[in-house]
Each structure stands twice: as structure tokens, then as C-alpha cells.
Design a protein around this motif. Sequence first.
Motif, PDB file in Angstrom:
ATOM      1  N   ARG A  58       0.835  -1.210   0.000  1.00 51.94           N
ATOM      2  CA  ARG A  58       0.000   0.000   0.000  1.00 51.94           C
ATOM      3  C   ARG A  58       0.867   1.257   0.000  1.00 51.94           C
ATOM      4  N   ARG A  59       1.924   1.259   0.819  1.00 48.23           N
ATOM      5  CA  ARG A  59       2.820   2.415   0.854  1.00 48.23           C
ATOM      6  C   ARG A  59       3.527   2.575  -0.489  1.00 48.23           C
ATOM      7  N   TYR A  60       3.935   1.466  -1.078  1.00 51.34           N
ATOM      8  CA  TYR A  60       4.604   1.514  -2.372  1.00 51.34           C
ATOM      9  C   TYR A  60       3.674   2.123  -3.421  1.00 51.34           C
ATOM     10  N   ARG A  61       2.440   1.668  -3.464  1.00 53.53           N
ATOM     11  CA  ARG A  61       1.483   2.171  -4.456  1.00 53.53           C
ATOM     12  C   ARG A  61       1.071   3.613  -4.184  1.00 53.53           C
ATOM     13  N   ALA A  62       1.133   4.051  -2.940  1.00 56.43           N
ATOM     14  CA  ALA A  62       0.791   5.434  -2.593  1.00 56.43           C
ATOM     15  C   ALA A  62       1.888   6.410  -3.008  1.00 56.43           C
ATOM     16  N   ASN A  63       3.056   5.882  -3.348  1.00 59.41           N
ATOM     17  CA  ASN A  63       4.198   6.711  -3.728  1.00 59.41           C
ATOM     18  C   ASN A  63       4.743   6.261  -5.094  1.00 59.41           C
ATOM     19  N   PRO A  64       3.928   6.304  -6.148  1.00 57.61           N
ATOM     20  CA  PRO A  64       4.331   5.708  -7.417  1.00 57.61           C
ATOM     21  C   PRO A  64       5.503   6.399  -8.113  1.00 57.61           C
ATOM     22  N   TYR A  65       5.791   7.640  -7.750  1.00 55.95           N
ATOM     23  CA  TYR A  65       6.860   8.362  -8.434  1.00 55.95           C
ATOM     24  C   TYR A  65       8.168   8.388  -7.655  1.00 55.95           C
ATOM     25  N   GLU A  66       8.154   7.815  -6.463  1.00 55.27           N
ATOM     26  CA  GLU A  66       9.383   7.744  -5.676  1.00 55.27           C
ATOM     27  C   GLU A  66      10.128   6.469  -6.037  1.00 55.27           C
ATOM     28  N   ILE A  67      11.422   6.551  -6.088  1.00 55.84           N
ATOM     29  CA  ILE A  67      12.257   5.368  -6.295  1.00 55.84           C
ATOM     30  C   ILE A  67      12.703   4.909  -4.910  1.00 55.84           C
ATOM     31  N   THR A  68      12.048   3.899  -4.404  1.00 59.93           N
ATOM     32  CA  THR A  68      12.344   3.422  -3.065  1.00 59.93           C
ATOM     33  C   THR A  68      13.626   2.597  -3.031  1.00 59.93           C
ATOM     34  N   ARG A  69      14.310   2.656  -1.922  1.00 62.18           N
ATOM     35  CA  ARG A  69      15.526   1.869  -1.724  1.00 62.18           C
ATOM     36  C   ARG A  69      15.215   0.439  -1.297  1.00 62.18           C
ATOM     37  N   LEU A  70      13.939   0.086  -1.227  1.00 67.38           N
ATOM     38  CA  LEU A  70      13.575  -1.282  -0.875  1.00 67.38           C
ATOM     39  C   LEU A  70      13.972  -2.264  -1.972  1.00 67.38           C
ATOM     40  N   PHE A  71      14.048  -1.770  -3.202  1.00 63.40           N
ATOM     41  CA  PHE A  71      14.323  -2.644  -4.340  1.00 63.40           C
ATOM     42  C   PHE A  71      15.560  -2.155  -5.075  1.00 63.40           C
ATOM     43  N   ASN A  72      16.374  -3.098  -5.528  1.00 65.05           N
ATOM     44  CA  ASN A  72      17.639  -2.758  -6.174  1.00 65.05           C
ATOM     45  C   ASN A  72      17.514  -2.439  -7.656  1.00 65.05           C
ATOM     46  N   ASP A  73      16.491  -2.989  -8.307  1.00 64.26           N
ATOM     47  CA  ASP A  73      16.375  -2.789  -9.753  1.00 64.26           C
ATOM     48  C   ASP A  73      14.936  -3.015 -10.201  1.00 64.26           C
ATOM     49  N   ASP A  74      14.708  -2.836 -11.501  1.00 60.77           N
ATOM     50  CA  ASP A  74      13.358  -2.986 -12.049  1.00 60.77           C
ATOM     51  C   ASP A  74      12.828  -4.406 -11.909  1.00 60.77           C
ATOM     52  N   THR A  75      13.691  -5.394 -11.949  1.00 65.09           N
ATOM     53  CA  THR A  75      13.253  -6.786 -11.814  1.00 65.09           C
ATOM     54  C   THR A  75      12.622  -7.016 -10.449  1.00 65.09           C
ATOM     55  N   GLU A  76      13.179  -6.418  -9.412  1.00 69.36           N
ATOM     56  CA  GLU A  76      12.629  -6.584  -8.063  1.00 69.36           C
ATOM     57  C   GLU A  76      11.345  -5.790  -7.853  1.00 69.36           C
ATOM     58  N   ARG A  77      11.187  -4.688  -8.563  1.00 71.16           N
ATOM     59  CA  ARG A  77      10.033  -3.811  -8.313  1.00 71.16           C
ATOM     60  C   ARG A  77       8.942  -3.910  -9.366  1.00 71.16           C
ATOM     61  N   ASN A  78       9.079  -4.735 -10.393  1.00 65.99           N
ATOM     62  CA  ASN A  78       8.167  -4.647 -11.533  1.00 65.99           C
ATOM     63  C   ASN A  78       6.746  -5.152 -11.299  1.00 65.99           C
ATOM     64  N   THR A  79       6.504  -6.108 -10.419  1.00 66.61           N
ATOM     65  CA  THR A  79       5.132  -6.567 -10.137  1.00 66.61           C
ATOM     66  C   THR A  79       4.962  -6.765  -8.637  1.00 66.61           C
ATOM     67  N   VAL A  80       3.734  -6.892  -8.196  1.00 63.71           N
ATOM     68  CA  VAL A  80       3.480  -7.163  -6.780  1.00 63.71           C
ATOM     69  C   VAL A  80       4.146  -8.481  -6.382  1.00 63.71           C
ATOM     70  N   TYR A  81       4.190  -9.453  -7.286  1.00 61.68           N
ATOM     71  CA  TYR A  81       4.811 -10.741  -6.986  1.00 61.68           C
ATOM     72  C   TYR A  81       6.310 -10.586  -6.757  1.00 61.68           C
ATOM     73  N   SER A  82       6.983  -9.841  -7.624  1.00 59.90           N
ATOM     74  CA  SER A  82       8.432  -9.670  -7.451  1.00 59.90           C
ATOM     75  C   SER A  82       8.731  -8.796  -6.235  1.00 59.90           C
ATOM     76  N   ARG A  83       7.890  -7.809  -5.952  1.00 61.56           N
ATOM     77  CA  ARG A  83       8.119  -6.962  -4.785  1.00 61.56           C
ATOM     78  C   ARG A  83       7.994  -7.759  -3.495  1.00 61.56           C
ATOM     79  N   VAL A  84       6.919  -8.544  -3.376  1.00 53.65           N
ATOM     80  CA  VAL A  84       6.699  -9.327  -2.166  1.00 53.65           C
ATOM     81  C   VAL A  84       7.790 -10.393  -2.016  1.00 53.65           C
ATOM     82  N   GLU A  85       8.125 -11.062  -3.092  1.00 57.60           N
ATOM     83  CA  GLU A  85       9.180 -12.075  -3.036  1.00 57.60           C
ATOM     84  C   GLU A  85      10.512 -11.461  -2.615  1.00 57.60           C
ATOM     85  N   THR A  86      10.820 -10.290  -3.123  1.00 56.99           N
ATOM     86  CA  THR A  86      12.061  -9.602  -2.751  1.00 56.99           C
ATOM     87  C   THR A  86      12.069  -9.255  -1.270  1.00 56.99           C
ATOM     88  N   LEU A  87      10.972  -8.689  -0.778  1.00 51.63           N
ATOM     89  CA  LEU A  87      10.889  -8.308   0.636  1.00 51.63           C
ATOM     90  C   LEU A  87      10.987  -9.511   1.565  1.00 51.63           C
TER      91      LEU A  87
END
Length: 180
Positions: free
Chosen positions: A25-54
Motif C-alpha cells: 500500500r505504501r509503495y502504491r501510494a508513492n508511485p513516483y518515488e524510487i524506493t531503496r527497498l528494491f535494487n532494480d526494475d526486476t525486483e520492483r516490476n510486479t506485486v509478486y516480485s516486490r513481495v518475493e524480494t521483501l
Amino acid sequence: MDLFPGAKVIACVRNVAWVMDSIERRYRANPYEITRLFNDDTERNTVYSRVETLAQRNRMVGYPWTALKEAFYGEHASSLLLVDYELLAQAPQKVLPLIYQFLGEPEYAHDFAQVKYDAPEFDEALGLHGLHHVRPQVALQRRETILPPDLFEQYSKLSFWHDGSQSRANVVAARPTVNA
């Protein structure tokens, strides 16, 4: 325990699926910020990759989950108190006396309608605005998950603290409900 004999640790725990839902929810509320939670587009590209990365054992959710699980089953587990987030949010006036009892400390009067906490500088550095903003009143807010059903189900199964039969840890939690 060598450095601080008699030390006690309190950890607030929550169903991991709801933790993932909150971060998403926080990630989607900040769509234009580049968060440091993810290292690259592969980690941040879908909800599945984001959750798996976390959930990885060296990341924001996976590391504390594995460290807490190690402590829960470890030799110093009796010095650990796990407090269920939902129970604390629903009945803080009943849960806090149990925490004071665990600590062996006198109770302190709290005002659950006047809570103040925010860490905007930390959240800004992380690139996830509002992550640590706390609502002013302690209360559980029910909501529907934004995670796909399969992800929510997968991460809902990780609440190891509901079965304390092989641990000496102390747990303040309601019994999990079983959906028919």
C-alpha cells in the motif's frame, strides 16, 4: 545475555500477509518515488516480485522474520515476549498490563487516543513516504487486502508464533480463527 543478564525483548508480531499488504500500500501510494527497498526494475516490476524480494532472508521482511523465528526457538526464548499487533490494536488497555507484568515493572497510564509518532526523514531516505506515520488513536482498522489471493494465502501461513509447543517464548495473542 552475557552483556545484559536478565534482559528481555518484546516484539510486536503481525500476520506476514498483512505486513506485505501494508508495504505494498505504501509503495502504491508513492508511485513516483524510487524506493531503496528494491535494487532494480526486476525486483520492483510486479506485486509478486516486490513481495518475493521483501521476503528474502536478507531483506526488509525476511530478515526480521527469520531472526525472530531463531529467537523464538532459541536458548533464550524465555526472555522473549511476542505481542500480536491486532490484539494490541483492539485492546491496548488489556494487553499493556501483560507487557508490564512480563517486564516486572509497574504499570504506566497511557492515552490511547493521543498517540504521536512519525519519522519522515527516515521514510524519505528510504523513498517510502509515510511508512512510519502512526495514526493518533490506537484502533484496528479492518480493510480488504490489495494482494492477489494466492500471495495473501502464501504469506498468511508464516505466523509460527501461533504454535508455541516447541518454544519457551511468551506470547500474547488471540487464537487464530479458522475460516469455514
